[in-house]
Design a protein around this motif. Sequence first.
Motif, PDB file in Angstrom:
ATOM      1  N   THR A   1     -55.136   4.301  34.726  1.00 53.33           N
ATOM      2  CA  THR A   1     -55.703   5.628  34.481  1.00 53.33           C
ATOM      3  C   THR A   1     -56.786   5.525  33.414  1.00 53.33           C
ATOM      4  N   THR A   2     -57.877   6.234  33.642  1.00 54.00           N
ATOM      5  CA  THR A   2     -58.967   6.314  32.669  1.00 54.00           C
ATOM      6  C   THR A   2     -59.319   7.779  32.480  1.00 54.00           C
ATOM      7  N   VAL A   3     -59.562   8.160  31.252  1.00 48.74           N
ATOM      8  CA  VAL A   3     -60.023   9.515  30.966  1.00 48.74           C
ATOM      9  C   VAL A   3     -61.450   9.422  30.439  1.00 48.74           C
TER      10      VAL A   3
ATOM     11  N   ARG B   1     -63.331  16.699  30.025  1.00 53.91           N
ATOM     12  CA  ARG B   1     -62.648  15.462  30.417  1.00 53.91           C
ATOM     13  C   ARG B   1     -62.487  15.393  31.937  1.00 53.91           C
TER      14      ARG B   1
ATOM     15  N   SER C   1     -60.177  12.912  34.527  1.00 51.96           N
ATOM     16  CA  SER C   1     -59.174  11.855  34.639  1.00 51.96           C
ATOM     17  C   SER C   1     -59.372  11.132  35.964  1.00 51.96           C
TER      18      SER C   1
ATOM     19  N   TRP D   1     -57.557   8.031  38.249  1.00 55.13           N
ATOM     20  CA  TRP D   1     -56.382   7.163  38.328  1.00 55.13           C
ATOM     21  C   TRP D   1     -56.183   6.633  39.736  1.00 55.13           C
TER      22      TRP D   1
ATOM     23  N   LEU E   1     -59.506  11.751  41.209  1.00 54.88           N
ATOM     24  CA  LEU E   1     -60.258  12.297  40.080  1.00 54.88           C
ATOM     25  C   LEU E   1     -59.852  13.747  39.920  1.00 54.88           C
TER      26      LEU E   1
ATOM     27  N   PHE F   1     -60.061  17.318  36.948  1.00 56.84           N
ATOM     28  CA  PHE F   1     -60.500  17.888  35.674  1.00 56.84           C
ATOM     29  C   PHE F   1     -59.957  19.297  35.556  1.00 56.84           C
TER      30      PHE F   1
END
Length: 80
Positions: free
Chosen positions: A2-4, A30, A32, A34, A43, A45
């Motif tokens: 996961t990347t934010v 932001r 997100s 994952w 994706l 938000f």
Amino acid sequence: PTTVLVFGFPQVGTGLMQADQSISLDLPLRISVWEDEAGSSWLAFPKTAKMAEAYGLENHPVIPKMEALMESLVQAAGRP
């Protein structure tokens, strides 16, 4: 995994915070990203309009532009 992704535009965020300082709790924006167990990427938000509504800023002129930006970023990132 996961990347934010965290990003913002100070002139826009500052204008919103001048209208209601407590919106700073939800800024910067932001997205997100994952990968699930099946290997699919996702994706997401927080909806900007819903966030703004919580602060009484749903009619602020920048909100639809922010929502459109988020939608376009997620759609562009999701293209193969």
